[in-house]
Design a protein around this motif. Structure first.
Motif, PDB file in Angstrom:
ATOM      1  N   LYS A 111       0.826  -1.217   0.000  1.00 17.16           N
ATOM      2  CA  LYS A 111       0.000   0.000   0.000  1.00 17.16           C
ATOM      3  C   LYS A 111       0.856   1.260   0.000  1.00 17.16           C
ATOM      4  CE  LYS A 111      -3.659  -2.430   2.495  1.00 17.16           C
ATOM      5  NZ  LYS A 111      -4.297  -2.600   3.796  1.00 17.16           N
ATOM      6  N   ARG A 112       1.927   1.230  -0.754  1.00 10.48           N
ATOM      7  CA  ARG A 112       2.792   2.405  -0.950  1.00 10.48           C
ATOM      8  C   ARG A 112       3.364   2.964   0.341  1.00 10.48           C
ATOM      9  NH1 ARG A 112       0.832   6.292  -5.685  1.00 10.48           N
ATOM     10  NH2 ARG A 112       1.215   4.866  -7.391  1.00 10.48           N
ATOM     11  N   GLN A 113       3.440   2.129   1.360  1.00  3.94           N
ATOM     12  CA  GLN A 113       4.057   2.578   2.598  1.00  3.94           C
ATOM     13  C   GLN A 113       5.553   2.374   2.520  1.00  3.94           C
ATOM     14  OE1 GLN A 113       1.697   0.199   5.429  1.00  3.94           O
ATOM     15  NE2 GLN A 113       1.433   2.146   6.509  1.00  3.94           N
ATOM     16  N   MET A 114       6.285   3.123   3.303  1.00  2.81           N
ATOM     17  CA  MET A 114       7.735   3.036   3.291  1.00  2.81           C
ATOM     18  C   MET A 114       8.262   3.223   4.708  1.00  2.81           C
ATOM     19  SD  MET A 114      10.422   3.477   0.958  1.00  2.81           S
ATOM     20  CE  MET A 114      10.434   4.854  -0.174  1.00  2.81           C
ATOM     21  N   ARG A 115       9.232   2.412   5.093  1.00  2.00           N
ATOM     22  CA  ARG A 115       9.907   2.605   6.366  1.00  2.00           C
ATOM     23  C   ARG A 115      11.315   3.075   6.063  1.00  2.00           C
ATOM     24  NH1 ARG A 115       6.502  -0.245   9.825  1.00  2.00           N
ATOM     25  NH2 ARG A 115       4.791   1.153   9.417  1.00  2.00           N
ATOM     26  N   THR A 116      11.755   4.125   6.726  1.00  5.98           N
ATOM     27  CA  THR A 116      13.139   4.555   6.564  1.00  5.98           C
ATOM     28  C   THR A 116      13.805   4.663   7.917  1.00  5.98           C
ATOM     29  OG1 THR A 116      12.541   6.884   6.610  1.00  5.98           O
ATOM     30  CG2 THR A 116      12.694   5.862   4.444  1.00  5.98           C
ATOM     31  N   LEU A 117      15.080   4.418   7.907  1.00  9.75           N
ATOM     32  CA  LEU A 117      15.875   4.465   9.130  1.00  9.75           C
ATOM     33  C   LEU A 117      17.130   5.271   8.817  1.00  9.75           C
ATOM     34  CD1 LEU A 117      16.708   3.439  11.973  1.00  9.75           C
ATOM     35  CD2 LEU A 117      17.547   1.375  10.861  1.00  9.75           C
ATOM     36  N   LEU A 118      17.271   6.419   9.464  1.00  6.21           N
ATOM     37  CA  LEU A 118      18.466   7.241   9.270  1.00  6.21           C
ATOM     38  C   LEU A 118      19.612   6.641  10.079  1.00  6.21           C
ATOM     39  CD1 LEU A 118      19.884   9.820   8.234  1.00  6.21           C
ATOM     40  CD2 LEU A 118      19.022  10.979  10.288  1.00  6.21           C
ATOM     41  N   LEU A 119      20.723   6.412   9.398  1.00 11.27           N
ATOM     42  CA  LEU A 119      21.899   5.850  10.067  1.00 11.27           C
ATOM     43  C   LEU A 119      22.835   7.002  10.413  1.00 11.27           C
ATOM     44  CD1 LEU A 119      22.349   2.961   7.515  1.00 11.27           C
ATOM     45  CD2 LEU A 119      21.306   2.790   9.781  1.00 11.27           C
TER      46      LEU A 119
END
Ligand SMILES: [Zn+2]
Length: 119
Positions: A68-76
């Protein structure tokens, strides 16, 4: 090896490749299913140099697309975190490639009417 290349191998060679894969395959404890991204960004300050071409960064992220066009991002942030993120994504990719190789070998053995479970 691609499917086309595997098709040219003898059944014995396929079995040897498969045996080698099964001997060497193991779950990498650090694996992460994500993309490793490097980005240069513009900030919100209108007079900042980043709007003249020299952007801020690089910033490193892991990102993972979800349904469903979701996105998880994690800043390193920390160098150790960045290195680990990069390695974890690579470890996952290598595992996937090995699994896919096993799958194509089994595909080809099945096509030849050769048993998939031996020994
Ligand atoms: Zn800026």
């Amino acid at each position: 090896m691609s499917k086309k290349e595997l098709q040219r191998l003898s059944t014995l060679a396929l079995r040897q490749r498969k045996a080698h894969l099964l001997r060497t395959l193991s779950l990498p404890p650090e694996a992460i299913h994500a993309s490793f991204l490097e980005r240069f960004l513009q900030c919100g300050r209108p007079n900042c140099h980043c709007h003249q071409g020299e952007k801020h960064g690089p910033f490193f992220y892991l990102s993972r697309c979800l349904p469903k066009r979701q996105m998880r991002t994690l800043l390193l942030k920390e160098p150790a975190q960045i290195l680990q993120g990069r390695r974890s994504v690579e470890a996952y990719q290598e595992l996937l490639e090995s699994l896919d190789q096993l799958s194509w070998i089994n595909w080809e053995l099945l096509r030849r009417g050769s048993p998939l479970q031996t020994q």
